[in-house]
Design a protein around this motif. Structure first.
Motif, mmCIF file in Angstrom:
data_model
loop_
_atom_site.group_PDB
_atom_site.id
_atom_site.type_symbol
_atom_site.label_atom_id
_atom_site.label_comp_id
_atom_site.label_asym_id
_atom_site.label_seq_id
_atom_site.Cartn_x
_atom_site.Cartn_y
_atom_site.Cartn_z
ATOM 1 N N LEU A 266 0.858 -1.195 0.000
ATOM 2 C CA LEU A 266 0.000 0.000 0.000
ATOM 3 C C LEU A 266 0.890 1.240 0.000
ATOM 4 C CD1 LEU A 266 -2.513 -1.193 2.740
ATOM 5 C CD2 LEU A 266 -2.938 -1.125 0.272
ATOM 6 N N THR A 267 0.581 2.178 -0.880
ATOM 7 C CA THR A 267 1.382 3.412 -0.942
ATOM 8 C C THR A 267 0.526 4.655 -0.687
ATOM 9 O OG1 THR A 267 1.067 3.496 -3.345
ATOM 10 C CG2 THR A 267 3.076 2.438 -2.538
ATOM 11 N N GLY A 268 -0.741 4.455 -0.398
ATOM 12 C CA GLY A 268 -1.646 5.592 -0.223
ATOM 13 C C GLY A 268 -1.760 6.113 1.200
ATOM 14 N N GLU A 269 -1.092 5.441 2.148
ATOM 15 C CA GLU A 269 -1.173 5.854 3.562
ATOM 16 C C GLU A 269 0.247 6.027 4.101
ATOM 17 O OE1 GLU A 269 -3.425 2.888 5.613
ATOM 18 O OE2 GLU A 269 -4.999 2.866 4.083
ATOM 19 N N LEU A 270 0.782 7.233 3.948
ATOM 20 C CA LEU A 270 2.198 7.457 4.246
ATOM 21 C C LEU A 270 2.437 8.231 5.539
ATOM 22 C CD1 LEU A 270 3.552 8.257 0.654
ATOM 23 C CD2 LEU A 270 3.190 6.037 1.756
ATOM 24 N N PHE A 271 1.365 8.543 6.273
ATOM 25 C CA PHE A 271 1.556 9.308 7.515
ATOM 26 C C PHE A 271 2.303 8.440 8.535
ATOM 27 C CE2 PHE A 271 0.664 11.412 11.495
ATOM 28 C CZ PHE A 271 0.681 12.756 11.145
ATOM 29 N N PRO A 272 3.378 8.965 9.140
ATOM 30 C CA PRO A 272 4.183 8.151 10.069
ATOM 31 C C PRO A 272 3.437 7.860 11.367
ATOM 32 C CG PRO A 272 5.360 10.161 9.374
ATOM 33 C CD PRO A 272 3.934 10.323 8.980
ATOM 34 N N ILE A 273 3.301 6.585 11.688
ATOM 35 C CA ILE A 273 2.604 6.169 12.904
ATOM 36 C C ILE A 273 3.640 5.814 13.966
ATOM 37 C CG2 ILE A 273 0.977 4.511 13.900
ATOM 38 C CD1 ILE A 273 -0.167 4.202 11.024
ATOM 39 N N ILE A 274 3.738 6.662 14.969
ATOM 40 C CA ILE A 274 4.780 6.501 15.985
ATOM 41 C C ILE A 274 4.612 5.197 16.770
ATOM 42 C CG2 ILE A 274 5.555 7.450 18.211
ATOM 43 C CD1 ILE A 274 5.541 10.200 16.925
ATOM 44 N N ASP A 275 3.374 4.792 17.049
ATOM 45 C CA ASP A 275 3.148 3.549 17.802
ATOM 46 C C ASP A 275 3.728 2.337 17.073
ATOM 47 O OD1 ASP A 275 1.925 4.899 19.823
ATOM 48 O OD2 ASP A 275 -0.127 4.264 19.348
ATOM 49 N N ASP A 276 3.621 2.324 15.745
ATOM 50 C CA ASP A 276 4.176 1.206 14.963
ATOM 51 C C ASP A 276 5.703 1.177 15.056
ATOM 52 O OD1 ASP A 276 1.650 0.463 14.238
ATOM 53 O OD2 ASP A 276 1.784 1.148 12.160
ATOM 54 N N LEU A 277 6.307 2.349 14.987
ATOM 55 C CA LEU A 277 7.763 2.427 15.108
ATOM 56 C C LEU A 277 8.212 1.985 16.507
ATOM 57 C CD1 LEU A 277 8.232 5.873 13.329
ATOM 58 C CD2 LEU A 277 8.811 3.628 12.378
ATOM 59 N N ASP A 278 7.407 2.331 17.504
ATOM 60 C CA ASP A 278 7.718 1.931 18.874
ATOM 61 C C ASP A 278 7.618 0.418 19.041
ATOM 62 O OD1 ASP A 278 8.549 2.858 21.404
ATOM 63 O OD2 ASP A 278 6.524 2.616 22.218
ATOM 64 N N THR A 279 6.637 -0.185 18.383
ATOM 65 C CA THR A 279 6.502 -1.647 18.399
ATOM 66 C C THR A 279 7.775 -2.303 17.874
ATOM 67 O OG1 THR A 279 4.096 -1.567 18.125
ATOM 68 C CG2 THR A 279 5.194 -3.597 17.443
ATOM 69 N N ILE A 280 8.309 -1.744 16.785
ATOM 70 C CA ILE A 280 9.523 -2.295 16.175
ATOM 71 C C ILE A 280 10.708 -2.185 17.126
ATOM 72 C CG2 ILE A 280 11.222 -1.997 14.323
ATOM 73 C CD1 ILE A 280 8.849 -0.948 12.575
ATOM 74 N N GLN A 281 10.940 -0.980 17.657
ATOM 75 C CA GLN A 281 12.146 -0.812 18.473
ATOM 76 C C GLN A 281 12.068 -1.608 19.781
ATOM 77 O OE1 GLN A 281 13.239 3.113 19.752
ATOM 78 N NE2 GLN A 281 11.251 3.626 20.653
ATOM 79 N N LYS A 282 10.864 -1.717 20.354
ATOM 80 C CA LYS A 282 10.737 -2.489 21.607
ATOM 81 C C LYS A 282 10.943 -3.977 21.354
ATOM 82 C CE LYS A 282 7.981 0.746 24.326
ATOM 83 N NZ LYS A 282 6.623 1.223 24.650
ATOM 84 N N TYR A 283 10.420 -4.490 20.248
ATOM 85 C CA TYR A 283 10.608 -5.909 19.932
ATOM 86 C C TYR A 283 12.082 -6.205 19.676
ATOM 87 C CZ TYR A 283 9.848 -10.572 18.042
ATOM 88 O OH TYR A 283 9.886 -11.933 17.856
ATOM 89 N N MET A 284 12.739 -5.290 18.943
ATOM 90 C CA MET A 284 14.151 -5.515 18.618
ATOM 91 C C MET A 284 15.043 -5.411 19.845
ATOM 92 S SD MET A 284 14.798 -3.937 14.842
ATOM 93 C CE MET A 284 14.379 -4.981 13.431
ATOM 94 N N MET A 285 14.622 -4.654 20.837
ATOM 95 C CA MET A 285 15.401 -4.558 22.073
ATOM 96 C C MET A 285 15.066 -5.704 23.024
ATOM 97 S SD MET A 285 15.971 -1.361 24.704
ATOM 98 C CE MET A 285 14.599 -1.609 25.830
ATOM 99 N N ASP A 286 13.775 -5.931 23.277
ATOM 100 C CA ASP A 286 13.370 -6.893 24.304
ATOM 101 C C ASP A 286 13.458 -8.339 23.838
ATOM 102 O OD1 ASP A 286 12.808 -4.685 25.847
ATOM 103 O OD2 ASP A 286 10.657 -4.702 25.417
ATOM 104 N N ASP A 287 13.027 -8.604 22.620
ATOM 105 C CA ASP A 287 12.934 -9.989 22.155
ATOM 106 C C ASP A 287 14.140 -10.428 21.312
ATOM 107 O OD1 ASP A 287 9.837 -10.976 22.619
ATOM 108 O OD2 ASP A 287 9.979 -8.822 22.340
ATOM 109 N N MET A 288 14.639 -9.516 20.473
ATOM 110 C CA MET A 288 15.732 -9.889 19.571
ATOM 111 C C MET A 288 17.106 -9.515 20.121
ATOM 112 S SD MET A 288 13.975 -8.752 15.945
ATOM 113 C CE MET A 288 15.175 -9.580 14.870
ATOM 114 N N LYS A 289 17.119 -8.559 21.069
ATOM 115 C CA LYS A 289 18.380 -8.102 21.682
ATOM 116 C C LYS A 289 19.360 -7.518 20.666
ATOM 117 C CE LYS A 289 17.219 -10.219 25.669
ATOM 118 N NZ LYS A 289 15.809 -9.981 25.909
ATOM 119 N N ILE A 290 18.841 -6.904 19.589
ATOM 120 C CA ILE A 290 19.748 -6.293 18.605
ATOM 121 C C ILE A 290 19.707 -4.773 18.670
ATOM 122 C CG2 ILE A 290 19.789 -8.264 17.026
ATOM 123 C CD1 ILE A 290 17.767 -6.831 15.261
#
Length: 312
Positions: A266-290
């Motif tokens: 999908l390219t029609g919804e480009l507004f940055p969603i901060i909650d989604d970015l937070d989901t990524i960084q928390k998973y990469m820190m807590d679960d993946m440890k990277i």
């Protein structure tokens, strides 16, 4: 009258970066005109090239993996995230030579990922973890699935040359997955949208000094990207032709990526969603440890331009 600045924006030959190609063509054909800058797309071969070029300031901005952009910001590169480049749009492909039916069959195999700090790596990690499997580098202990970082454009050849089936498959941005399927060397295992609906992946970042120096230029670029994104979703046929040319890919494969199924990317919804970015960084820190620490997303994401552009 002052000469208009040339804004250099890095990208890869992936469908995730198609809106840059649409904007580039509109400018070249005179369908749009920038008053405050000229746009120069700069092709790169892999994610490390994009990140390095941003770091040494040979690029003004880029389409970049969201986790990589966050990590660069954390390391002191003064970037701002202005837009999502797309949502969804990636695929996990299994090799025809590897005899894989279930996710458990990836155990003991090599799986190619485009970059460690990528949503692809996160989604695959989550998929394996749900089945009790541990992915990681070959040097790590207790690993069930070996991950290897390979530039997206090199993945099709890696699969084709692997006659023994040591490589179980790869997870990557399109059209490289669909290209391997079309060539008969792999099969779709699952789409990224089915692992995380409407997930972010690549984002549009600019160096902050460029934003501060040329805010009007950045606004008209964002305006155009938002319009280009809406046009791609609404008119996949012409978009696939533009994509074929701009990304040097088979336009029929691009058309499949844009239409089958319709919400594959999908390219029609480009507004940055901060909650989604937070989901990524928390998973990469807590679960993946990277990731070792979290960033302040309010300082990293600048939504002014997206709001002005009418991004959804």
């Amino acid at each position: 009258m002052a000469e208009k600045p040339e804004i250099k924006i890095g990208y890869l030959k992936i469908t995730d970066h198609l809106i840059l190609g649409v904007t580039d063509l509109k400018l070249k054909k005179g369908m749009e005109k920038f008053e405050h800058c000229t746009l120069k797309p700069v092709l790169k071969n892999g994610w490390n090239e994009v990140a390095d070029a941003l770091s040494v300031k040979s690029l003004d901005g880029a389409f970049l993996l969201a986790p990589t952009a966050m990590d660069m910001f954390k390391s002191g590169v003064d970037l701002k995230l202005l837009l999502f480049a797309h949502k969804s749009g990636s695929v996990l492909v299994k090799s025809k030579n590897a005899y894989i039916e279930t996710i458990e069959d990836f155990a003991g195999k090599i799986v190619l990922i485009p970059y460690q700090l990528s949503v692809h790596n996160m989604l695959f990690h989550r998929l394996l973890s749900e089945k009790g499997l541990k992915p990681g580098r070959s040097t790590e202990k207790g690993i069930d699935v070996i991950l290897e970082v390979v530039a997206p454009f090199q993945m099709p050849e890696a699969i084709e040359l692997d006659e023994e089936g040591e490589i179980g498959g790869f997870i990557v941005a399109e059209p490289f997955g669909s290209q391997v399927v079309a060539n008969g060397h792999g099969e779709e295992f699952c789409l990224s949208k089915d692992l995380w609906p409407n997930h972010p992946c690549c984002v549009f970042v600019m160096r902050n000094e460029i934003i501060e120096k040329h805010p009007e230029a950045i606004q008209e670029i964002c305006n155009s990207f938002v319009r280009s994104g809406l046009a791609v979703d609404a008119q996949p046929d012409p978009a696939s032709i533009i994509g074929g040319n701009f990304l040097s890919q088979d336009k029929d494969v691009i058309k499949k990526v844009l239409t089958d199924p319709p919400d594959r990317i999908l390219t029609g919804e480009l507004f940055p969603i901060i909650d989604d970015l937070d989901t990524i960084q928390k998973y990469m820190m807590d679960d993946m440890k990277i990731m070792t620490s979290l960033i302040d997303l309010e300082k990293f994401v600048d939504t002014r331009f997206a709001k002005q552009a009418g991004a959804k």
